[in-house]
Design a protein around this motif. Structure first.
Motif, PDB file in Angstrom:
ATOM      1  N   LEU A  33       0.824  -1.210   0.000  1.00 45.56           N
ATOM      2  CA  LEU A  33       0.000   0.000   0.000  1.00 45.56           C
ATOM      3  C   LEU A  33       0.857   1.258   0.000  1.00 45.56           C
ATOM      4  O   LEU A  33       0.487   2.281  -0.591  1.00 45.56           O
ATOM      5  CB  LEU A  33      -0.928   0.007   1.220  1.00 45.56           C
ATOM      6  N   SER A  34       2.008   1.200   0.664  1.00 46.41           N
ATOM      7  CA  SER A  34       2.861   2.384   0.728  1.00 46.41           C
ATOM      8  C   SER A  34       3.589   2.646  -0.588  1.00 46.41           C
ATOM      9  O   SER A  34       4.182   3.715  -0.764  1.00 46.41           O
ATOM     10  CB  SER A  34       3.895   2.228   1.855  1.00 46.41           C
ATOM     11  N   MET A  35       3.553   1.655  -1.496  1.00 49.44           N
ATOM     12  CA  MET A  35       4.224   1.834  -2.796  1.00 49.44           C
ATOM     13  C   MET A  35       3.227   1.997  -3.945  1.00 49.44           C
ATOM     14  O   MET A  35       3.579   1.811  -5.112  1.00 49.44           O
ATOM     15  CB  MET A  35       5.132   0.621  -3.082  1.00 49.44           C
ATOM     16  N   ASP A  37       1.984   4.543  -5.321  1.00 51.07           N
ATOM     17  CA  ASP A  37       2.196   5.673  -6.220  1.00 51.07           C
ATOM     18  C   ASP A  37       3.476   5.548  -7.057  1.00 51.07           C
ATOM     19  O   ASP A  37       3.814   6.472  -7.803  1.00 51.07           O
ATOM     20  CB  ASP A  37       2.256   6.976  -5.417  1.00 51.07           C
ATOM     21  N   VAL A  38       4.198   4.441  -6.925  1.00 55.93           N
ATOM     22  CA  VAL A  38       5.441   4.274  -7.694  1.00 55.93           C
ATOM     23  C   VAL A  38       5.159   3.435  -8.932  1.00 55.93           C
ATOM     24  O   VAL A  38       4.150   2.717  -9.004  1.00 55.93           O
ATOM     25  CB  VAL A  38       6.544   3.624  -6.822  1.00 55.93           C
ATOM     26  N   SER A  39       6.044   3.508  -9.878  1.00 51.48           N
ATOM     27  CA  SER A  39       5.872   2.760 -11.123  1.00 51.48           C
ATOM     28  C   SER A  39       6.078   1.262 -10.874  1.00 51.48           C
ATOM     29  O   SER A  39       6.743   0.871  -9.902  1.00 51.48           O
ATOM     30  CB  SER A  39       6.878   3.246 -12.163  1.00 51.48           C
ATOM     31  N   PRO A  40       5.514   0.417 -11.726  1.00 54.12           N
ATOM     32  CA  PRO A  40       5.669  -1.039 -11.543  1.00 54.12           C
ATOM     33  C   PRO A  40       7.129  -1.473 -11.514  1.00 54.12           C
ATOM     34  O   PRO A  40       7.501  -2.341 -10.715  1.00 54.12           O
ATOM     35  CB  PRO A  40       4.926  -1.621 -12.747  1.00 54.12           C
ATOM     36  N   ALA A  41       7.962  -0.915 -12.370  1.00 55.24           N
ATOM     37  CA  ALA A  41       9.378  -1.301 -12.396  1.00 55.24           C
ATOM     38  C   ALA A  41      10.073  -0.924 -11.091  1.00 55.24           C
ATOM     39  O   ALA A  41      10.830  -1.716 -10.518  1.00 55.24           O
ATOM     40  CB  ALA A  41      10.076  -0.628 -13.576  1.00 55.24           C
ATOM     41  N   LYS A  42       9.806   0.299 -10.617  1.00 58.14           N
ATOM     42  CA  LYS A  42      10.412   0.719  -9.362  1.00 58.14           C
ATOM     43  C   LYS A  42       9.875  -0.100  -8.200  1.00 58.14           C
ATOM     44  O   LYS A  42      10.610  -0.417  -7.253  1.00 58.14           O
ATOM     45  CB  LYS A  42      10.147   2.212  -9.127  1.00 58.14           C
ATOM     46  N   LYS A  43       8.605  -0.451  -8.257  1.00 57.35           N
ATOM     47  CA  LYS A  43       8.010  -1.250  -7.200  1.00 57.35           C
ATOM     48  C   LYS A  43       8.710  -2.604  -7.085  1.00 57.35           C
ATOM     49  O   LYS A  43       8.978  -3.077  -5.972  1.00 57.35           O
ATOM     50  CB  LYS A  43       6.515  -1.437  -7.462  1.00 57.35           C
ATOM     51  N   ARG A  44       9.004  -3.227  -8.231  1.00 62.62           N
ATOM     52  CA  ARG A  44       9.706  -4.511  -8.189  1.00 62.62           C
ATOM     53  C   ARG A  44      11.091  -4.347  -7.557  1.00 62.62           C
ATOM     54  O   ARG A  44      11.538  -5.197  -6.783  1.00 62.62           O
ATOM     55  CB  ARG A  44       9.823  -5.086  -9.601  1.00 62.62           C
ATOM     56  N   GLY A  45      11.756  -3.245  -7.877  1.00 68.47           N
ATOM     57  CA  GLY A  45      13.063  -2.989  -7.282  1.00 68.47           C
ATOM     58  C   GLY A  45      12.988  -2.769  -5.782  1.00 68.47           C
ATOM     59  O   GLY A  45      13.835  -3.252  -5.021  1.00 68.47           O
ATOM     60  N   LEU A  46      11.941  -2.052  -5.331  1.00 65.23           N
ATOM     61  CA  LEU A  46      11.771  -1.812  -3.894  1.00 65.23           C
ATOM     62  C   LEU A  46      11.420  -3.096  -3.147  1.00 65.23           C
ATOM     63  O   LEU A  46      11.873  -3.307  -2.016  1.00 65.23           O
ATOM     64  CB  LEU A  46      10.685  -0.752  -3.673  1.00 65.23           C
ATOM     65  N   LEU A 128       7.307   3.594   1.510  1.00 64.92           N
ATOM     66  CA  LEU A 128       8.469   2.916   0.943  1.00 64.92           C
ATOM     67  C   LEU A 128       8.647   3.336  -0.523  1.00 64.92           C
ATOM     68  O   LEU A 128       8.389   2.574  -1.442  1.00 64.92           O
ATOM     69  CB  LEU A 128       8.295   1.387   1.027  1.00 64.92           C
ATOM     70  N   ASN A 129       9.087   4.559  -0.712  1.00 61.07           N
ATOM     71  CA  ASN A 129       9.221   5.081  -2.077  1.00 61.07           C
ATOM     72  C   ASN A 129      10.673   5.311  -2.485  1.00 61.07           C
ATOM     73  O   ASN A 129      10.946   5.819  -3.563  1.00 61.07           O
ATOM     74  CB  ASN A 129       8.428   6.380  -2.234  1.00 61.07           C
ATOM     75  N   THR A 130      11.617   4.955  -1.612  1.00 56.92           N
ATOM     76  CA  THR A 130      13.038   5.067  -1.945  1.00 56.92           C
ATOM     77  C   THR A 130      13.748   3.777  -1.535  1.00 56.92           C
ATOM     78  O   THR A 130      13.277   3.034  -0.662  1.00 56.92           O
ATOM     79  CB  THR A 130      13.700   6.252  -1.225  1.00 56.92           C
ATOM     80  N   VAL A 131      14.902   3.545  -2.148  1.00 52.17           N
ATOM     81  CA  VAL A 131      15.682   2.336  -1.840  1.00 52.17           C
ATOM     82  C   VAL A 131      16.168   2.330  -0.385  1.00 52.17           C
ATOM     83  O   VAL A 131      16.062   1.288   0.298  1.00 52.17           O
ATOM     84  CB  VAL A 131      16.865   2.209  -2.822  1.00 52.17           C
TER      85      VAL A 131
END
Length: 282
Positions: A33-35, A37-46, A128-131
């Motif tokens: 839920l905290s991710m 607003d991020v893109s799918p690619a970035k979400k997989r990385g997070l 959780l929007n940053t590494v």
């Protein structure tokens, strides 16, 4: 560390993970839920990042467990079978835990106090929007109270080696990943089949049998080897007696030789006397 022990830690994490979904599933949902607003690619990385953080946290706990084993248990394990016996007993204990016996409930309640104490830190990692935040969230996640984790830590302790403890706990964490990254449909399918086939209980039974084998088999082999050595000693004793007997015969031969020389000496004395008698008559 043997490959069998590493495999046991990996399977322990995999077959035990359905049991942990009750609490870990809620954390995964909160992270998702905290991710949003991020893109799918970035979400997989997070997602990969916070799982890496969790595995590093497990490895850190395993390192500490190995240090405790080195400091406390290592002085008691020099030149004896204590390491093997302890490892076998821990495997039996963990196997019983996987079979459902609530041995580690009190330890889980103690761990819950630590988890609650970390609450202020947990709130700071959201969203959780940053590494770095995802990594920090994973590191904190590793301290979630779980009887299965504590059972794996016991194996790391009796390994009485920090590096071994860290590797075992990392392998345990790897075993839990498939269940925690699967989709909702896959999770239900895996949980159904693991529950229906009782794979968790089967793995617990295998760990128990392995632990009993670790303790008992070397003892049986040592006992058999002792009987073989005893028989070999009797055989050597017989040969030793035979050597003594030959030595006695050799001494007897020397004694006869001495008598023979004595007889020659007497014969020489007798001839000398006869010669002197002839000179006197002349």
């Amino acid at each position: 560390m043997t490959m069998a022990l590493l495999t046991a830690a990996l399977l322990m994490g995999f077959f035990g993970s359905p049991h942990c979904l009750g609490m870990c599933g809620g954390i995964v949902a909160a992270f998702g839920l905290s991710m949003k607003d991020v893109s799918p690619a970035k979400k997989r990385g997070l997602i990969a990042t916070y799982h890496l953080g969790r595995l590093l946290s497990y490895a850190l706990l395993g390192l500490v467990a190995g240090l405790i084993g080195t400091a406390v248990l290592a002085p008691l394990m020099v030149g004896n079978s204590t390491p093997r016996i302890l490892l076998g007993l821990v495997l039996v204990f963990v196997g019983l835990t996987m079979l459902g016996l609530p041995f580690l409930n009190k330890l889980e309640r103690f761990g819950m106090r630590l988890w609650q104490a970390l609450a202020p830190l947990r709130t700071k990692v959201f969203p959780l929007n940053t590494v770095p935040r995802a990594l920090a969230a994973g590191l904190l996640w590793g301290f979630l109270p779980c009887g299965l984790v504590y059972g794996a830590l016991l194996i790391a302790v009796v390994g009485h080696d920090p590096l071994t403890g860290a590797i075992l706990m990392f392998a345990f964490g790897l075993g839990t990943i498939p269940m925690l990254v699967a989709t909702h449909e896959t999770v239900n399918w895996v949980r159904h089949h693991i529950g229906r086939l009782r794979l968790r209980q089967l793995n617990g039974a295998i760990m128990m049998i392995s632990g009993l084998a670790v303790v008992a088999v070397p003892m049986v082999m040592a006992n058999m080897h002792g009987h073989m050595d005893h028989g070999h000693m009797n055989h050597e004793q017989m040969n030793h007696e035979q050597m003594n007997h030959e030595q006695m015969n050799h001494e007897q031969m020397n004694h006869e030789q001495m008598n023979h020389e004595q007889m020659n000496h007497e014969q020489m004395n007798h001839e000398q006397m006869n010669h002197e008698q002839m000179n006197h008559e002349h």
